[in-house]
Motif scaffolding. Structure first.
Motif, PDB file in Angstrom:
ATOM      1  N   GLN A 174       0.859  -1.185   0.000  1.00 22.61           N
ATOM      2  CA  GLN A 174       0.000   0.000   0.000  1.00 22.61           C
ATOM      3  C   GLN A 174       0.901   1.243   0.000  1.00 22.61           C
ATOM      4  O   GLN A 174       1.930   1.273   0.670  1.00 22.61           O
ATOM      5  CB  GLN A 174      -0.887   0.003   1.251  1.00 22.61           C
ATOM      6  CG  GLN A 174      -1.876   1.157   1.320  1.00 22.61           C
ATOM      7  CD  GLN A 174      -2.647   1.149   2.640  1.00 22.61           C
ATOM      8  OE1 GLN A 174      -2.039   0.969   3.700  1.00 22.61           O
ATOM      9  NE2 GLN A 174      -3.957   1.343   2.571  1.00 22.61           N
ATOM     10  N   ASP A 175       0.492   2.279  -0.822  1.00 23.84           N
ATOM     11  CA  ASP A 175       1.328   3.482  -0.855  1.00 23.84           C
ATOM     12  C   ASP A 175       0.837   4.500   0.177  1.00 23.84           C
ATOM     13  O   ASP A 175      -0.116   4.267   0.922  1.00 23.84           O
ATOM     14  CB  ASP A 175       1.381   4.073  -2.259  1.00 23.84           C
ATOM     15  CG  ASP A 175       0.035   4.617  -2.731  1.00 23.84           C
ATOM     16  OD1 ASP A 175      -0.872   4.776  -1.889  1.00 23.84           O
ATOM     17  OD2 ASP A 175      -0.094   4.868  -3.936  1.00 23.84           O
ATOM     18  N   ALA A 176       1.537   5.635   0.206  1.00 21.36           N
ATOM     19  CA  ALA A 176       1.250   6.664   1.222  1.00 21.36           C
ATOM     20  C   ALA A 176      -0.134   7.256   1.079  1.00 21.36           C
ATOM     21  O   ALA A 176      -0.690   7.801   2.048  1.00 21.36           O
ATOM     22  CB  ALA A 176       2.317   7.755   1.151  1.00 21.36           C
ATOM     23  N   ASP A 177      -0.762   7.171  -0.121  1.00 31.41           N
ATOM     24  CA  ASP A 177      -2.108   7.680  -0.328  1.00 31.41           C
ATOM     25  C   ASP A 177      -3.183   6.678   0.055  1.00 31.41           C
ATOM     26  O   ASP A 177      -4.380   6.951  -0.082  1.00 31.41           O
ATOM     27  CB  ASP A 177      -2.296   8.084  -1.791  1.00 31.41           C
ATOM     28  CG  ASP A 177      -1.539   9.372  -2.128  1.00 31.41           C
ATOM     29  OD1 ASP A 177      -1.233  10.121  -1.177  1.00 31.41           O
ATOM     30  OD2 ASP A 177      -1.252   9.584  -3.321  1.00 31.41           O
ATOM     31  N   GLY A 178      -2.776   5.459   0.480  1.00 28.63           N
ATOM     32  CA  GLY A 178      -3.745   4.438   0.875  1.00 28.63           C
ATOM     33  C   GLY A 178      -4.175   3.540  -0.256  1.00 28.63           C
ATOM     34  O   GLY A 178      -5.070   2.704  -0.075  1.00 28.63           O
ATOM     35  N   ASP A 179      -3.577   3.690  -1.438  1.00 28.34           N
ATOM     36  CA  ASP A 179      -3.917   2.821  -2.576  1.00 28.34           C
ATOM     37  C   ASP A 179      -3.104   1.524  -2.517  1.00 28.34           C
ATOM     38  O   ASP A 179      -1.905   1.533  -2.200  1.00 28.34           O
ATOM     39  CB  ASP A 179      -3.642   3.546  -3.885  1.00 28.34           C
ATOM     40  CG  ASP A 179      -4.514   4.794  -4.038  1.00 28.34           C
ATOM     41  OD1 ASP A 179      -5.708   4.710  -3.700  1.00 28.34           O
ATOM     42  OD2 ASP A 179      -3.976   5.825  -4.493  1.00 28.34           O
ATOM     43  N   TRP A 180      -3.783   0.401  -2.864  1.00 24.74           N
ATOM     44  CA  TRP A 180      -3.149  -0.927  -2.837  1.00 24.74           C
ATOM     45  C   TRP A 180      -2.706  -1.335  -4.241  1.00 24.74           C
ATOM     46  O   TRP A 180      -3.408  -1.087  -5.226  1.00 24.74           O
ATOM     47  CB  TRP A 180      -4.104  -1.981  -2.280  1.00 24.74           C
ATOM     48  CG  TRP A 180      -4.342  -1.851  -0.807  1.00 24.74           C
ATOM     49  CD1 TRP A 180      -5.294  -1.094  -0.206  1.00 24.74           C
ATOM     50  CD2 TRP A 180      -3.580  -2.455   0.219  1.00 24.74           C
ATOM     51  NE1 TRP A 180      -5.208  -1.180   1.159  1.00 24.74           N
ATOM     52  CE2 TRP A 180      -4.141  -2.039   1.455  1.00 24.74           C
ATOM     53  CE3 TRP A 180      -2.488  -3.327   0.249  1.00 24.74           C
ATOM     54  CZ2 TRP A 180      -3.658  -2.455   2.693  1.00 24.74           C
ATOM     55  CZ3 TRP A 180      -2.005  -3.743   1.476  1.00 24.74           C
ATOM     56  CH2 TRP A 180      -2.574  -3.312   2.684  1.00 24.74           C
ATOM     57  N   GLY A 181      -1.585  -2.005  -4.307  1.00 26.52           N
ATOM     58  CA  GLY A 181      -1.114  -2.558  -5.574  1.00 26.52           C
ATOM     59  C   GLY A 181      -1.646  -3.971  -5.790  1.00 26.52           C
ATOM     60  O   GLY A 181      -2.443  -4.494  -5.002  1.00 26.52           O
ATOM     61  N   ASN A 182      -1.217  -4.564  -6.882  1.00 27.71           N
ATOM     62  CA  ASN A 182      -1.629  -5.941  -7.180  1.00 27.71           C
ATOM     63  C   ASN A 182      -1.047  -6.917  -6.152  1.00 27.71           C
ATOM     64  O   ASN A 182       0.030  -6.676  -5.585  1.00 27.71           O
ATOM     65  CB  ASN A 182      -1.168  -6.352  -8.571  1.00 27.71           C
ATOM     66  CG  ASN A 182      -1.856  -5.543  -9.655  1.00 27.71           C
ATOM     67  OD1 ASN A 182      -3.007  -5.118  -9.492  1.00 27.71           O
ATOM     68  ND2 ASN A 182      -1.153  -5.305 -10.754  1.00 27.71           N
ATOM     69  N   THR A 183      -1.747  -8.038  -5.929  1.00 29.76           N
ATOM     70  CA  THR A 183      -1.259  -9.087  -5.033  1.00 29.76           C
ATOM     71  C   THR A 183      -0.329 -10.020  -5.809  1.00 29.76           C
ATOM     72  O   THR A 183      -0.696 -10.544  -6.867  1.00 29.76           O
ATOM     73  CB  THR A 183      -2.429  -9.898  -4.455  1.00 29.76           C
ATOM     74  OG1 THR A 183      -3.282  -9.005  -3.721  1.00 29.76           O
ATOM     75  CG2 THR A 183      -1.916 -10.999  -3.532  1.00 29.76           C
ATOM     76  N   THR A 184       0.861 -10.202  -5.304  1.00 28.94           N
ATOM     77  CA  THR A 184       1.848 -11.100  -5.925  1.00 28.94           C
ATOM     78  C   THR A 184       1.945 -12.373  -5.096  1.00 28.94           C
ATOM     79  O   THR A 184       1.950 -12.312  -3.861  1.00 28.94           O
ATOM     80  CB  THR A 184       3.229 -10.412  -5.984  1.00 28.94           C
ATOM     81  OG1 THR A 184       3.109  -9.203  -6.729  1.00 28.94           O
ATOM     82  CG2 THR A 184       4.251 -11.318  -6.628  1.00 28.94           C
ATOM     83  N   TYR A 185       2.045 -13.544  -5.757  1.00 28.54           N
ATOM     84  CA  TYR A 185       2.070 -14.799  -5.005  1.00 28.54           C
ATOM     85  C   TYR A 185       3.168 -15.722  -5.529  1.00 28.54           C
ATOM     86  O   TYR A 185       3.638 -15.608  -6.667  1.00 28.54           O
ATOM     87  CB  TYR A 185       0.704 -15.492  -5.064  1.00 28.54           C
ATOM     88  CG  TYR A 185       0.324 -15.988  -6.440  1.00 28.54           C
ATOM     89  CD1 TYR A 185       0.660 -17.280  -6.854  1.00 28.54           C
ATOM     90  CD2 TYR A 185      -0.380 -15.167  -7.328  1.00 28.54           C
ATOM     91  CE1 TYR A 185       0.321 -17.729  -8.112  1.00 28.54           C
ATOM     92  CE2 TYR A 185      -0.728 -15.606  -8.588  1.00 28.54           C
ATOM     93  CZ  TYR A 185      -0.371 -16.889  -8.975  1.00 28.54           C
ATOM     94  OH  TYR A 185      -0.701 -17.327 -10.230  1.00 28.54           O
ATOM     95  N   ARG A 186       3.566 -16.624  -4.653  1.00 31.95           N
ATOM     96  CA  ARG A 186       4.519 -17.694  -4.987  1.00 31.95           C
ATOM     97  C   ARG A 186       3.988 -19.007  -4.427  1.00 31.95           C
ATOM     98  O   ARG A 186       3.412 -19.040  -3.330  1.00 31.95           O
ATOM     99  CB  ARG A 186       5.900 -17.408  -4.397  1.00 31.95           C
ATOM    100  CG  ARG A 186       6.590 -16.170  -4.969  1.00 31.95           C
ATOM    101  CD  ARG A 186       7.009 -16.397  -6.420  1.00 31.95           C
ATOM    102  NE  ARG A 186       7.792 -15.284  -6.905  1.00 31.95           N
ATOM    103  CZ  ARG A 186       7.302 -14.199  -7.466  1.00 31.95           C
ATOM    104  NH1 ARG A 186       5.977 -14.071  -7.581  1.00 31.95           N
ATOM    105  NH2 ARG A 186       8.081 -13.236  -7.892  1.00 31.95           N
ATOM    106  N   VAL A 187       4.222 -20.082  -5.159  1.00 31.85           N
ATOM    107  CA  VAL A 187       3.827 -21.419  -4.712  1.00 31.85           C
ATOM    108  C   VAL A 187       5.003 -22.048  -3.953  1.00 31.85           C
ATOM    109  O   VAL A 187       6.156 -21.937  -4.373  1.00 31.85           O
ATOM    110  CB  VAL A 187       3.435 -22.308  -5.904  1.00 31.85           C
ATOM    111  CG1 VAL A 187       3.062 -23.722  -5.419  1.00 31.85           C
ATOM    112  CG2 VAL A 187       2.267 -21.685  -6.667  1.00 31.85           C
TER     113      VAL A 187
END
Length: 428
Positions: free
Chosen positions: A72-85
């Protein structure tokens, strides 16, 4: 259960507006608890953040899982979720059980009758079994290919893998009242089979068998390397036999050892003649080598050398430290050009060379008693004689051999169970 940890590194760069810095990072395993509800990670805010962290997996089931991370950035916006198996397995294997003796061995032909229902092979229980001989009847089997299978069971009742070998069974009984037919035709070919009857003919006279037949083979046009000489024959009934084959090697430069003793003793000189075929330089050195007692030339012993490029003789001496044994090989290699793959001769290293041929021998007790060994005592075949007052005991086998006479003096004795022979002849 052993606790496992997994290290995971991610780089988040410019997830939203490049002017904003990343202020919060969180992760979750498998199911998403919702944005902002996952486990937070300690970071230093910035436009790019590298996160290295560990997490417990004790409560996870064995198998594959998903590790997901988002920022999440300083403005409160969330980025994409990244995953690993990743995979989690219990690595606590416990105590490895001690191996148990093999207590049963069985075999079967072709069809598996089931564990324990094969034909038992007598064994002495042990942790390992090697080279267990056994035989089985093939009388009831049809002609053709079959499969022999063998398996073992340990003292705990567990069966090992089934091992198998393919074999072929044919009826070898000749037709009733059909006498063997003489061989009427013989042919050979090198490498590729030109077809039955299309090989090079070898003259033979009608005979039931061909032994020690000598014939010349045309080697013109063959390249250097390994080739195969094949021979087959046809009888007067027109029946062909199976092909017999033998590998041979074509080379430009050959160094062949001539007539040499098959055995010799250490620290005694002997001569090794050799014949050269091909071209070698005048500065070439021929080296006579002795293998180890297993026939390997990986670390050979040099017995003698000869400088030149023609046939000759090498004066050889076996060093004192060489082990007394059979299984040795002799070969001669060249230096210019370097040629090591040369024909060899089998050889034996002896402890004591034969003594010079004596004209007479006198044997007395106890110095010359023969006990528990096989012994030959011989003198000259011309005028040699032996006189003995010694004893032959303890199951010994003694032979006296002389050209003129053998005289047994008072005190000569052969104990019961021992053998004594006299022969006329002797050494030269």
């Amino acid at each position: 259960m052993r606790k496992l940890s997994l290290l995971f590194g991610l780089v988040f760069s410019g997830l939203l507006l490049q002017a904003q810095s990343i202020s919060h990072v969180e992760y979750f395993i498998d199911n998403d608890p919702g944005i902002g509800n996952a486990t937070g990670l300690s970071i230093t805010p910035g436009s790019e953040v590298t996160v290295s962290f560990s997490f417990p997996v004790t409560s996870l089931t064995d198998g594959f899982h998903y590790l997901s991370v988002r920022a999440q950035d300083a403005d409160g916006d969330w980025g994409n979720t990244t995953y690993r198996v990743f995979a989690k397995f219990n690595t606590d294997l416990g105590t490895v059980p001690a191996p148990q003796n093999i207590t049963a061995l069985e075999y079967f032909i072709d069809n598996d009758p089931g564990h324990g229902a094969g034909t038992s092979i007598p064994i002495i229980p042990d942790l390992t079994l090697n080279k267990i001989p056994f035989s089985f009847s093939v009388n009831s089997l049809s002609d053709g290919f079959h499969i022999l299978s063998v398996r073992a069971q340990d003292a705990g009742g567990d069966w090992g893998n089934t091992n198998y070998r393919v074999f072929v069974k044919f009826d070898t009984d000749p037709p009733v009242n059909t006498p063997p037919s003489p061989i009427a035709y013989l042919e050979y070919f090198v490498d590729d089979d030109p077809g039955v009857g299309n090989g090079t003919s070898v003259p033979v006279s009608n005979s039931l068998s061909v032994e020690d037949l000598t014939f010349q083979v045309d080697l013109n046009g063959l390249s250097n390397g390994v080739h195969w000489l094949s021979v087959r024959s046809r009888n007067t009934n027109g029946d062909w036999n199976q092909v017999n084959y033998q590998p041979f090697t074509i080379r430009d430069n050959i160094v062949a050892i001539g007539n040499v003793a098959e055995a010799f003793c250490r620290e005694n000189a002997f001569s090794v003649p050799f014949t050269v075929s091909g071209t070698f330089s005048t500065s070439n050195v021929f080296t006579l080598q002795l293998s180890d007692e297993n026939g390997s030339f990986s670390n050979p012993t040099t017995l003698g050398t000869y400088t030149g490029n023609t046939s000759g003789t090498i004066q050889a001496t076996i060093p004192a430290g060489v082990t007394i044994a059979t299984g040795y090989k002799l070969r001669i290699i060249a230096s210019d050009p370097a040629e090591t793959d040369q024909p060899f001769k089998l050889f034996e290293v002896l402890d004591v060379c034969p003594a010079p041929c004596a004209n007479s021998v006198a044997l007395s007790s106890t110095a010359d008693d023969i006990s528990g060994t096989i012994t030959l005592i011989e003198v000259s075949s011309a005028n040699g004689h032996i006189e003995g007052s010694n004893k032959v005991t303890d199951g010994a086998e003694a032979t006296f051999r002389a050209g003129k006479y053998i005289k047994l003096e008072a005190g000569f004795e052969v104990e019961a169970g021992s053998v004594f022979l006299t022969e006329f002849g002797g050494c030269d």
